[in-house]
Design a protein around this motif. Sequence first.
Motif, short mmCIF file in Angstrom:
data_model
loop_
_atom_site.label_atom_id
_atom_site.label_comp_id
_atom_site.label_asym_id
_atom_site.label_seq_id
_atom_site.Cartn_x
_atom_site.Cartn_y
_atom_site.Cartn_z
N THR A 184 0.98 -1.12 0.09
CA THR A 184 -0.13 -0.03 0.14
C THR A 184 0.93 1.31 0.11
O THR A 184 1.96 1.27 0.64
CB THR A 184 -0.90 0.02 1.23
OG1 THR A 184 -1.66 1.18 1.38
CG2 THR A 184 -0.16 -0.17 2.49
N LEU A 185 0.32 2.40 -0.47
CA LEU A 185 1.22 3.42 -0.46
C LEU A 185 0.73 4.30 0.88
O LEU A 185 1.20 5.42 1.08
CB LEU A 185 0.85 4.58 -1.68
CG LEU A 185 1.29 4.12 -3.14
CD1 LEU A 185 0.85 4.84 -4.14
CD2 LEU A 185 2.81 3.58 -2.86
N ILE A 203 0.20 -6.22 18.95
CA ILE A 203 0.71 -6.06 17.37
C ILE A 203 2.09 -6.65 17.52
O ILE A 203 2.97 -6.25 18.26
CB ILE A 203 1.01 -4.80 16.78
CG1 ILE A 203 -0.46 -3.75 16.59
CG2 ILE A 203 1.73 -4.79 15.60
CD1 ILE A 203 -0.27 -2.29 16.73
N SER A 204 2.07 -7.81 16.73
CA SER A 204 3.29 -8.77 16.91
C SER A 204 3.84 -9.32 15.34
O SER A 204 2.88 -9.75 14.59
CB SER A 204 2.91 -9.78 17.92
OG SER A 204 1.95 -10.88 17.44
N ASN A 205 5.06 -9.49 15.34
CA ASN A 205 5.54 -10.27 14.23
C ASN A 205 5.26 -9.59 12.97
O ASN A 205 4.50 -10.20 12.10
CB ASN A 205 5.45 -11.68 14.33
CG ASN A 205 5.69 -12.37 15.39
OD1 ASN A 205 6.81 -11.77 16.09
ND2 ASN A 205 5.03 -13.54 15.91
N ILE A 206 5.45 -8.27 12.78
CA ILE A 206 5.19 -7.49 11.58
C ILE A 206 6.59 -7.26 10.91
O ILE A 206 7.64 -6.63 11.61
CB ILE A 206 4.61 -6.14 11.89
CG1 ILE A 206 3.31 -6.51 12.86
CG2 ILE A 206 4.23 -5.61 10.66
CD1 ILE A 206 2.12 -7.51 12.27
N VAL A 207 6.66 -7.56 9.68
CA VAL A 207 7.87 -7.05 8.71
C VAL A 207 7.52 -6.04 7.84
O VAL A 207 6.38 -6.55 7.17
CB VAL A 207 8.22 -8.24 8.08
CG1 VAL A 207 9.73 -7.97 7.12
CG2 VAL A 207 8.86 -9.34 8.99
N ALA A 208 8.11 -4.88 7.59
CA ALA A 208 7.59 -3.87 6.74
C ALA A 208 8.68 -3.13 6.27
O ALA A 208 9.94 -3.08 6.82
CB ALA A 208 6.64 -2.88 7.66
N ASN A 209 8.20 -2.16 5.41
CA ASN A 209 9.06 -1.06 4.96
C ASN A 209 8.29 0.15 4.53
O ASN A 209 7.07 -0.19 4.31
CB ASN A 209 10.17 -1.48 3.61
CG ASN A 209 9.22 -1.61 2.24
OD1 ASN A 209 8.43 -1.10 1.89
ND2 ASN A 209 9.78 -2.75 1.59
N THR A 210 8.76 1.31 4.66
CA THR A 210 7.97 2.40 4.66
C THR A 210 8.88 3.24 3.62
O THR A 210 9.44 4.27 3.73
CB THR A 210 7.83 3.07 5.92
OG1 THR A 210 9.04 3.34 6.38
CG2 THR A 210 6.86 2.47 6.80
N ASN A 211 8.91 2.89 2.36
CA ASN A 211 9.49 3.57 1.17
C ASN A 211 8.38 4.17 0.12
O ASN A 211 8.76 4.14 -0.97
CB ASN A 211 10.36 2.78 0.52
CG ASN A 211 9.82 1.45 -0.02
OD1 ASN A 211 8.70 1.53 -0.15
ND2 ASN A 211 10.68 0.56 -0.69
N SER A 212 7.32 4.30 0.73
CA SER A 212 6.24 5.16 -0.23
C SER A 212 6.75 6.39 -0.89
O SER A 212 7.71 7.18 -0.42
CB SER A 212 4.82 5.32 0.44
OG SER A 212 4.14 6.11 -0.02
N PRO A 213 6.45 7.01 -2.04
CA PRO A 213 6.77 8.06 -2.49
C PRO A 213 5.89 9.19 -1.72
O PRO A 213 5.94 10.47 -2.18
CB PRO A 213 6.42 7.86 -4.14
CG PRO A 213 5.37 6.91 -3.87
CD PRO A 213 5.49 6.01 -3.00
#
Length: 194
Positions: free
Chosen positions: A98-99, A146-156
């Motif tokens: 998602t953005l 909230i547990s065991n979340i893998v993420a990146n926040t590289n939205s434009p």
Amino acid sequence: PLIQIEYCEDVRMQDFSVKTGGGWNIHLFNSQNIKISGLNIVNNLYSPNSDGIDINGSQDVMISDCYIRTCDDAICVKTSPLAMEAKRITVTNCVMETLCVGLKMGASESFHDMSDITFSNCVVFGSSRAIGIYSFNGASYRNINISNIVANTNSPMVLNRPIHMQIERWSDTTKIGKIEDVTISGFTCETDGR
């Protein structure tokens, strides 16, 4: 919404795909005992207001094993003015691109309380916020795990951030909300933001 479940009980939605749905793809409103599993929701990444699944004033909701690709919030728990409280909700084993926000509670639709909510074992990528918890219209939130979340926040988008919690009062006639008893563990995120 493309699919609206309103004032319903004992609903099962499983193993189907939604493609390029306009507006909110799936909206659960004031419903109870809902099980959603194995859904693929695939939208244009620049389609505005295209939330994946919105859980609005609903209770006893279980979401698992879904893939969601969308411009707006992937999964959002909310309470609009005519909604009930939202409680006993679990989201697990989902992959979301998602953005906007991957796993979200509230924002403008935060008129009633939310409690006993679990987000676990999910991957969120391309987002501006992996997790967002917002009370802007007086709602109190409690017992959130909230547990065991893998993420990146590289939205434009601007102001990317891994976790964003905010309490604000958008109206002088609204009481101030509350966020308490939140546990976040096993959270990994790569970010270019705050």
